[in-house]
Motif scaffolding. Structure first.
Motif, PDB file in Angstrom:
ATOM      1  N   UNK A  66       0.834  -1.205   0.000  1.00  9.13           N
ATOM      2  CA  UNK A  66       0.000   0.000   0.000  1.00  9.13           C
ATOM      3  C   UNK A  66       0.867   1.253   0.000  1.00  9.13           C
ATOM      4  N   UNK A  67       1.876   1.288   0.891  1.00  9.70           N
ATOM      5  CA  UNK A  67       2.722   2.464   0.998  1.00  9.70           C
ATOM      6  C   UNK A  67       3.571   2.658  -0.259  1.00  9.70           C
ATOM      7  N   UNK A  68       4.033   1.557  -0.828  1.00  8.46           N
ATOM      8  CA  UNK A  68       4.849   1.664  -2.036  1.00  8.46           C
ATOM      9  C   UNK A  68       4.005   2.207  -3.191  1.00  8.46           C
ATOM     10  N   UNK A  69       2.794   1.663  -3.347  1.00  8.03           N
ATOM     11  CA  UNK A  69       1.904   2.153  -4.406  1.00  8.03           C
ATOM     12  C   UNK A  69       1.542   3.618  -4.155  1.00  8.03           C
ATOM     13  N   UNK A  70       1.282   3.946  -2.889  1.00 10.58           N
ATOM     14  CA  UNK A  70       0.932   5.319  -2.525  1.00 10.58           C
ATOM     15  C   UNK A  70       2.048   6.275  -2.919  1.00 10.58           C
ATOM     16  N   UNK A  71       3.297   5.876  -2.596  1.00 12.16           N
ATOM     17  CA  UNK A  71       4.437   6.750  -2.859  1.00 12.16           C
ATOM     18  C   UNK A  71       4.640   6.975  -4.354  1.00 12.16           C
ATOM     19  N   UNK A  72       4.281   5.978  -5.171  1.00  8.03           N
ATOM     20  CA  UNK A  72       4.481   6.199  -6.608  1.00  8.03           C
ATOM     21  C   UNK A  72       3.192   6.626  -7.306  1.00  8.03           C
ATOM     22  N   UNK A  76      -5.934   0.203  -2.168  1.00  3.08           N
ATOM     23  CA  UNK A  76      -7.251  -0.287  -1.754  1.00  3.08           C
ATOM     24  C   UNK A  76      -7.947   0.649  -0.776  1.00  3.08           C
ATOM     25  N   UNK A  77      -7.160   1.286   0.100  1.00  2.00           N
ATOM     26  CA  UNK A  77      -7.738   2.191   1.096  1.00  2.00           C
ATOM     27  C   UNK A  77      -6.694   3.199   1.552  1.00  2.00           C
ATOM     28  N   UNK A  78      -7.144   4.176   2.303  1.00  2.00           N
ATOM     29  CA  UNK A  78      -6.223   5.214   2.783  1.00  2.00           C
ATOM     30  C   UNK A  78      -5.155   4.566   3.679  1.00  2.00           C
ATOM     31  N   UNK A  79      -3.892   4.946   3.497  1.00  2.00           N
ATOM     32  CA  UNK A  79      -2.870   4.472   4.439  1.00  2.00           C
ATOM     33  C   UNK A  79      -3.180   5.018   5.833  1.00  2.00           C
ATOM     34  N   UNK A  80      -2.947   4.212   6.849  1.00  2.00           N
ATOM     35  CA  UNK A  80      -3.353   4.594   8.195  1.00  2.00           C
ATOM     36  C   UNK A  80      -2.187   4.416   9.166  1.00  2.00           C
TER      37      UNK A  80
END
Lengths: 356, 216
Positions: A16-22, A27-31
């Motif tokens: 999730x964090x890797x996809x978020x960073x790029x 799937x959902x907000x990082x928490x």
């Protein structure tokens, strides 16, 4: 409260964090509730013991992760690590974070005696570097490992004592800049050691809060030094890092951003909707559910409502939004409440394109 | 120099954080045989009133207030020994401190400075104050207010315990309990049964005057 179905995660925290960073779909907000040492007591350790043992630090961090599955794990020497390594005497407590017992300097003439830290030798800093290494080895394939250290301004304030330090900002500027310079060198040395482990350090600078100093002083005494930290982090990792300042920061949002940060972590005393409105194109918006009234003392309903409101305001923010607590999760919080917090993120922070 | 000119200069120097000048001018007020009470009320306290306004207008922040407060206290030290007993009216009495386990006293000091600057009699217990000390001191000086501060979520529950101690002694009604600090909110004040929560120091002074029925 009605039974709400909690959507199952489709990604691991690291995915999730890797996809978020790029900037890819998630799937959902990082928490990221800021737990760190919050649950040491819960696992049966005194915080004084935690602060002196790699084994206890790593056990606490790993068990906290296994219990809650947040989207990052952060280990740091806190605000007191650098000042201690530069000569402050700390007092440690079973149920609380350390405090400064004796400042490193009592007089301006002692500033010349201060030396930038060696991250592997001075104070207890190496404990945290070792812990980062161990946790990175054990959990690094599942979750991103982070670190937070105090910014040069807060470090300088603790070295001299906050009240004399604040007064000196007015009439002893030269001395203050000298003190900030040596604090900066210490921060940079620690930043380098953390980056050597493949981890990006974040900064916390509570004494730079707009409760305490004016925007003018922020620009004169904080911004240039924070910028040098962010320059170093960017030079070595390719991007700036996260900055958290406690309390009100609205007057200095644009200045914080000017330092080159990638994420602005907002305290719950400011409105995250307004931060998003003004700066969603500039930084990742991080925040800001009240860790005391809502996360520690709230019922499940209150926590769900707090997360829902926060997501309504910030989800979809241009550069991204990370749901977080507005400050550290208080020691003594029931971990069940943090589970509610993360479950609420699964519900109200759903980002699947085919939403039901 | 006339009395009014002298007072103007004291106020200006206080606002400009010139402690040494304030001290010299206060010495001069004694040479000019100006009653100490007038210098305190018309020059020093009025000067700090201006400082409070600058704080509310977000012109001045903590560093400036701390410096102005040093200047005011420098002046007070000079003239206070020359006060007559009959000069003292009946001020609002306050017991203030940072609760046990917490040593962050900047917020508390700011409230104390502004309360003193508005003429209240402030008994400062300092920081890391044992909970019983709040109760004992408040009884000892027949305080009107008990003001508690903390920056730490780990120590905030001490505030509720002080209120329970007052209740257990049957003296809760004798005091108005004020609380404040980083993790504190109206929610928390309601939860522990405090009378007043304010999120800033000048609000605390205003609320204190309102509660005690004094004009602000």
């Amino acid at each position: 409260m009605k039974n709400i179905i909690i959507p199952k995660d489709e990604m691991t925290p690291l995915e999730r964090m890797t996809a978020f960073a790029s900037g890819d779909a998630i799937d959902r907000v990082p928490c990221c509730p800021f737990t760190g040492e919050s649950f040491a007591n819960y696992f049966g350790y005194g915080l004084d013991a935690y602060n002196h043992s790699t084994d206890i630090i790593t056990d606490t961090i790993i068990r906290t992760y296994e219990l809650l599955r947040p989207d990052n794990c952060s280990i740091g020497p806190g605000l007191h690590g650098l000042p201690e390594a530069m000569g402050c005497e700390l007092q440690f407590f079973k149920n609380d974070i350390p405090r400064v017992h004796k400042t490193a300097i009592q007089d301006y003439k002692d500033i010349d005696k201060l030396r930038p830290i060696d991250p592997y030798k001075d104070g207890r800093l190496n404990l945290y570097l070792e812990s980062l290494k161990i946790v990175q080895n054990k959990l690094g394939k599942e979750v991103s490992i982070g670190n937070t250290i105090g910014g040069p301004f807060t470090t300088a304030a603790l070295l001299f004592g906050t009240e004399p330090f604040l007064k000196a900002l007015i009439k002893e500027k030269e001395h203050i800049h000298k003190l900030l310079e040596v604090s900066l060198q210490s921060t940079l040395n620690f930043i380098d050691a953390v980056i050597d482990l493949g981890i990006a350090p974040g900064l916390a600078d509570p004494i730079a809060s707009s409760h305490l100093i004016s925007r003018k002083m922020y620009r004169e005494f904080v911004l240039p030094y924070t910028k040098k930290c962010q320059d170093r982090i960017r030079e070595r990792t390719g991007s700036g890092s996260v900055l958290h300042i406690c309390g009100k920061t609205k007057p200095i949002w644009s200045d914080m951003i000017e330092t080159g940060i990638s994420g602005l972590s907002l305290d719950n005393q400011d409105d995250i909707g307004l931060l998003r409105k003004q700066h969603e194109n500039d930084v990742v918006v991080i925040g800001n559910v009240d860790p005391v009234s809502i996360i520690k003392y709230g019922a499940k309903e209150d926590i769900y409502r707090g997360v829902e409101e926060c997501c309504e305001k910030a989800l979809g923010s241009q550069r991204g939004f990370v749901l977080a607590s507005g400050c550290d999760i208080p020691i003594g919080t029931d971990p069940e409440n943090v589970k509610h917090f993360i479950n609420a993120a699964r519900i109200y922070g759903n980002m699947r394109s085919n939403q039901i | 120099m006339s009395k009014n000119e002298l007072f103007d200069e004291i106020r200006e120097n206080l606002i400009e954080m010139e402690e040494d000048a304030v001290i010299e001018l206060c010495k001069k007020s004694l040479e000019m045989k100006i009653p100490a009470i007038e210098t305190i009320n018309e020059a020093l306290i009025k000067g700090m009133d201006e400082v409070s306004k600058l704080y509310e207008e977000e012109e001045y922040f903590l560093p400036e207030i701390l410096m102005c407060s040093d200047a005011m206290n420098g002046g007070l030290d000079v003239v206070k020994p020359h006060l007559n007993k009959s000069d003292m009216e009946d001020p609002i009495k306050v017991v203030i401190g940072v609760v046990e386990g917490d040593t962050h006293d900047i917020g508390k000091n700011l409230v104390k400075i502004l309360m003193e600057a508005s003429g209240m009699e402030v008994h400062d217990l300092g920081r890391d104050v044992p909970l019983d000390a709040f109760v004992n001191k408040a009884v000892e000086v027949s305080s009107d207010l008990i003001v508690m501060s903390t920056l730490m979520s780990t120590t905030m529950d001490g505030m509720g315990k002080v209120i329970s101690k007052l209740e257990a002694k049957g003296i809760r009604d004798q005091f108005k309990v004020f609380i404040g600090g980083g993790p504190i909110s109206q929610f928390y004040a309601d939860r522990i049964g405090a009378d007043v929560y304010t999120n800033d120091a000048s609000d605390a002074v205003r609320e204190a005057k309102k509660m005690m029925g004094r004009a602000s």
